[in-house]
Scaffold this motif. Structure first.
Motif, PDB file in Angstrom:
ATOM      1  N   PHE A  70       0.847  -1.194   0.000  1.00 33.37           N
ATOM      2  CA  PHE A  70       0.000   0.000   0.000  1.00 33.37           C
ATOM      3  C   PHE A  70       0.883   1.244   0.000  1.00 33.37           C
ATOM      4  O   PHE A  70       0.652   2.201  -0.750  1.00 33.37           O
ATOM      5  N   THR A  71       1.928   1.203   0.821  1.00 30.95           N
ATOM      6  CA  THR A  71       2.854   2.330   0.899  1.00 30.95           C
ATOM      7  C   THR A  71       3.682   2.461  -0.369  1.00 30.95           C
ATOM      8  O   THR A  71       3.805   3.544  -0.949  1.00 30.95           O
ATOM      9  N   TYR A  72       4.244   1.339  -0.832  1.00 34.52           N
ATOM     10  CA  TYR A  72       5.140   1.364  -1.990  1.00 34.52           C
ATOM     11  C   TYR A  72       4.422   1.892  -3.230  1.00 34.52           C
ATOM     12  O   TYR A  72       4.900   2.810  -3.909  1.00 34.52           O
TER      13      TYR A  72
ATOM     14  N   LEU B 233       9.129   9.482   5.331  1.00 35.46           N
ATOM     15  CA  LEU B 233       9.046  10.794   5.989  1.00 35.46           C
ATOM     16  C   LEU B 233       9.793  11.861   5.184  1.00 35.46           C
ATOM     17  O   LEU B 233       9.300  12.991   5.043  1.00 35.46           O
ATOM     18  N   VAL B 234      10.962  11.512   4.654  1.00 30.70           N
ATOM     19  CA  VAL B 234      11.725  12.463   3.831  1.00 30.70           C
ATOM     20  C   VAL B 234      10.913  12.860   2.605  1.00 30.70           C
ATOM     21  O   VAL B 234      10.810  14.041   2.252  1.00 30.70           O
TER      22      VAL B 234
ATOM     23  N   VAL C   6      16.712   5.664   0.254  1.00 33.62           N
ATOM     24  CA  VAL C   6      16.412   5.111   1.582  1.00 33.62           C
ATOM     25  C   VAL C   6      15.273   4.096   1.507  1.00 33.62           C
ATOM     26  O   VAL C   6      15.346   3.018   2.104  1.00 33.62           O
ATOM     27  N   ILE C   7      14.205   4.420   0.761  1.00 34.47           N
ATOM     28  CA  ILE C   7      13.095   3.476   0.603  1.00 34.47           C
ATOM     29  C   ILE C   7      13.575   2.202  -0.087  1.00 34.47           C
ATOM     30  O   ILE C   7      13.167   1.089   0.272  1.00 34.47           O
TER      31      ILE C   7
ATOM     32  N   LEU D 164       1.618  11.500   2.458  1.00 36.58           N
ATOM     33  CA  LEU D 164       1.402  11.327   3.896  1.00 36.58           C
ATOM     34  C   LEU D 164       0.563  10.083   4.187  1.00 36.58           C
ATOM     35  O   LEU D 164       0.847   9.347   5.137  1.00 36.58           O
ATOM     36  N   MET D 165      -0.464   9.847   3.375  1.00 39.13           N
ATOM     37  CA  MET D 165      -1.358   8.712   3.628  1.00 39.13           C
ATOM     38  C   MET D 165      -0.614   7.374   3.620  1.00 39.13           C
ATOM     39  O   MET D 165      -0.735   6.585   4.569  1.00 39.13           O
ATOM     40  N   PRO D 166       0.190   7.050   2.602  1.00 40.48           N
ATOM     41  CA  PRO D 166       0.931   5.779   2.657  1.00 40.48           C
ATOM     42  C   PRO D 166       1.982   5.736   3.756  1.00 40.48           C
ATOM     43  O   PRO D 166       2.305   4.666   4.267  1.00 40.48           O
ATOM     44  N   THR D 167       2.520   6.904   4.132  1.00 39.06           N
ATOM     45  CA  THR D 167       3.480   6.920   5.242  1.00 39.06           C
ATOM     46  C   THR D 167       2.804   6.484   6.536  1.00 39.06           C
ATOM     47  O   THR D 167       3.364   5.692   7.318  1.00 39.06           O
ATOM     48  N   LEU D 168       1.588   6.974   6.776  1.00 37.56           N
ATOM     49  CA  LEU D 168       0.835   6.563   7.972  1.00 37.56           C
ATOM     50  C   LEU D 168       0.496   5.079   7.916  1.00 37.56           C
ATOM     51  O   LEU D 168       0.530   4.386   8.937  1.00 37.56           O
TER      52      LEU D 168
END
Length: 585
Positions: A93-95, A171-172, A197-198, A276-280
């Motif tokens: 979901f994040t990726y 976050l970055v 980093v990811i 922001l949404m995928p980071t959360l």
């Protein structure tokens, strides 16, 4: 317990009288043969047995005839596996949530009137190039994650540590996509740092999460289960692992639908809430994975397995060279010379070198792993075709009429098709084929997947040809679109999705089942590394990955994939004949 006691006697406490009869039959049919070096007091176990191979209610061992004739079916998936599947859903979901909007984020300028959303304004070449770099990096780093897991930390700790690294990258990316950062030219350097980093975080997760989900199923021996309706079925490990990876891949594609939300956010709000949404969600990912810490089956690291493998291959090659020079070539039971790798077996050595720390079984596993790795050599062409979906096909939709939806939302057709069809294949098509006596081996499934990818690229070339022949901008639309509906793209994504079911899922399954227990993360990372090959090939295509050359781009992809499909099947179709026997080793 002395070495002459029967298999049935050893397990009399864990089987019913009905089961014990079947177990005694196993002794008579020589299912178990004790090792020559077992002395009195040693515990005897069936070669395929683990501590989890204990018969439950309404279960028994199959006879040799039943193993040959009964249709194989999948077992229940363990609950711990579902926790890992949920973790993978959150990570994907994040990726896909962040990477799904990279093309627009890089290609287009910030708040440009009458244009698709953007931030950096680097153009199509920069967007495609950075997208290919990100794909390369994310599939290169699993090698390091696999080494760390297999030699030092184990899969659980490696995933948890690298997940924290991944979160830093998220976050970055979120902070540097704020309007103030974009206007002060912080978006591009922030994006590059976040990609690096990811990618590191992804490497530690991807090489370990798929082997770990399969590790949760620990029953090795096939067994008979009597269902509530009285029917008996043969429950098989290979079929269960195939089902596990089907559902694992299904969760990936449910997670990838996050790009629908992020593309809508970028289109209607801005990029920073889209990131922001995928980071959360990734914070949820870490929490879910940590929650199951006491429930997982954890395979401990085995130490310097790569050094052991390297030494055995070196010794095998040297012993083979010596045998050739002295004319003492060893032949197998079939009368043919054995492979050079088999010369590393201590049983074939007259005087073993001092650095021999392995046995014959390890050499057999290593030989099987190298044999499987040859299959992976054909996957970079497949990933070249698959990668078009996240860059060039996104740009293609931008040249078409998408109505009120963003152009980069079209790529979500692929996961939608997968979400629909993976359960259909797992519960209906594959079992139906097995009932008809058609047990599709992995080589045949991968070949079909490759062919479907070739068809997808051929269709994309046709669509691009139609775009160039439609006004008002014809073959130079730039940031505008011609009067042709983006709905024409749907079959291209459908063929890619069906190809994934056959090729990509089977590749994961093949990498897991062919790897020795001590090298599963390493072999999985080798399979994932083939995606890097696809990214490198995409770099080579970068000069024609722009108007007015995209018809050639898709046509070359289709031609290469079609040719390699037939070459792949010609080279490896024999592997399917011995699939079950090899996995039983």
């Amino acid at each position: 317990m002395d070495s002459e006691s029967s298999y049935a006697d050893q397990y009399q406490d864990s089987v019913t009288p009905y089961d014990k009869t079947a177990a005694m039959a196993l002794d008579e049919q020589q299912y178990y043969k004790p090792h020559d070096d077992m002395s009195s007091g040693s515990e005897l176990k069936h070669p395929l047995m683990t501590e989890y191979d204990v018969l439950g209610e309404n279960e028994r061992w199959p006879t040799p005839e039943e193993l040959q004739t009964m249709v194989r079916t999948a077992d229940y998936i363990p609950r711990a596996a579902f926790l890992i599947i949920i973790t993978e859903f959150c990570e994907r979901f994040t990726y896909y949530g962040v990477s799904g909007i990279f093309q627009n984020y890089i290609q287009n300028g910030y708040k440009v009137p009458d244009s698709n959303p953007g931030a950096i304004g680097g153009g199509k070449h920069m967007a495609t190039g950075l997208g290919n770099f990100f794909q390369f990096w994310c599939y290169f780093t699993p090698i390091f994650g696999a080494i760390i897991a297999d030699q030092w930390w184990g899969k659980y700790k490696t995933i948890l540590v690298f997940a924290c690294v991944y979160l830093v990258g998220d976050l970055v990316l979120t902070l540097t996509s704020l309007p103030v950062s974009i206007r002060h030219n912080g978006a591009l350097p922030g994006l590059i740092i976040a990609m690096i980093v990811i990618g590191l975080g992804t490497g530690g997760i991807k090489s370990n999460v798929s082997p770990m989900v399969a590790d949760q199923y620990q029953r090795n021996r096939p067994f008979i289960r009597r269902l509530k309706n009285g029917k008996e079925v043969l429950v098989d490990r290979d079929t269960t692992i195939q089902s596990v990876f089907n559902w694992f891949y299904w969760s990936i594609n449910v997670g990838s639908l996050s790009s629908i939300a992020t593309t809508e956010l970028e289109h209607n709000v801005d990029f920073w809430p889209a990131y922001l949404m995928p980071t959360l969600m990734f914070i949820v990912c870490i929490g879910v994975f940590w929650f199951g810490r006491n429930k997982y089956v954890r395979i401990p690291p085995t130490g310097s397995i790569l050094i052991k493998a390297s030494n055995s291959l070196t010794v095998g090659f040297k012993q083979w060279r010596l045998a050739k020079k002295s004319g003492s070539i060893i032949t197998g039971e079939d009368g043919k010379p054995i492979s050079w790798i088999d010369y590393a077996k201590p049983s074939y050595m007259v005087s073993a070198p001092s650095n021999v720390t392995w046995d014959d079984h390890f050499v057999d596993e290593l030989h099987r792993t190298l044999k499987a790795s040859k299959v992976f050599l054909f996957f970079p062409i497949y990933w070249l075709c698959y990668g078009q979906m996240t860059n060039n096909l996104v740009s293609q939709a931008g040249e078409m009429n998408t109505g009120s939806v963003p152009n980069d939302i079209m790529q979500n057709i692929d996961p939608i098709f997968l979400i629909i069809f993976i359960p259909i294949f797992d519960k209906l098509i594959y079992p139906g084929l097995r009932r008809c006596g058609v047990d599709m081996g992995p080589i045949l499934r991968i070949s079909i997947g490759f062919l479907l990818a070739a068809i997808s690229m051929a269709y994309a070339a046709i669509v691009q040809h139609l775009i160039y022949n439609t006004g008002p901008y014809y073959d130079n639309p730039g940031d505008n679109h011609n009067d042709i509906s983006a709905a024409l793209q749907i079959p291209a994504y459908a063929f890619i999705a069906w190809g994934e079911i056959f090729a990509s899922i089977t590749g994961l399954e093949y990498a897991y089942t062919k790897a020795p227990a001590s090298m599963k993360s390493i072999v999985m990372s080798i399979f994932l590394f083939t995606n890097c090959g696809g990214a490198i090939l995409a770099f080579c295509f970068n000069s024609i990955a722009a108007d007015p050359h995209l018809v050639e781009n898709y046509s070359i992809c289709a031609g290469l994939m079609g040719a390699f499909t037939f070459l792949f099947y010609f080279c490896f179709f024999k592997y399917d004949r011995t699939e079950h026997q090899e996995n039983a080793l």
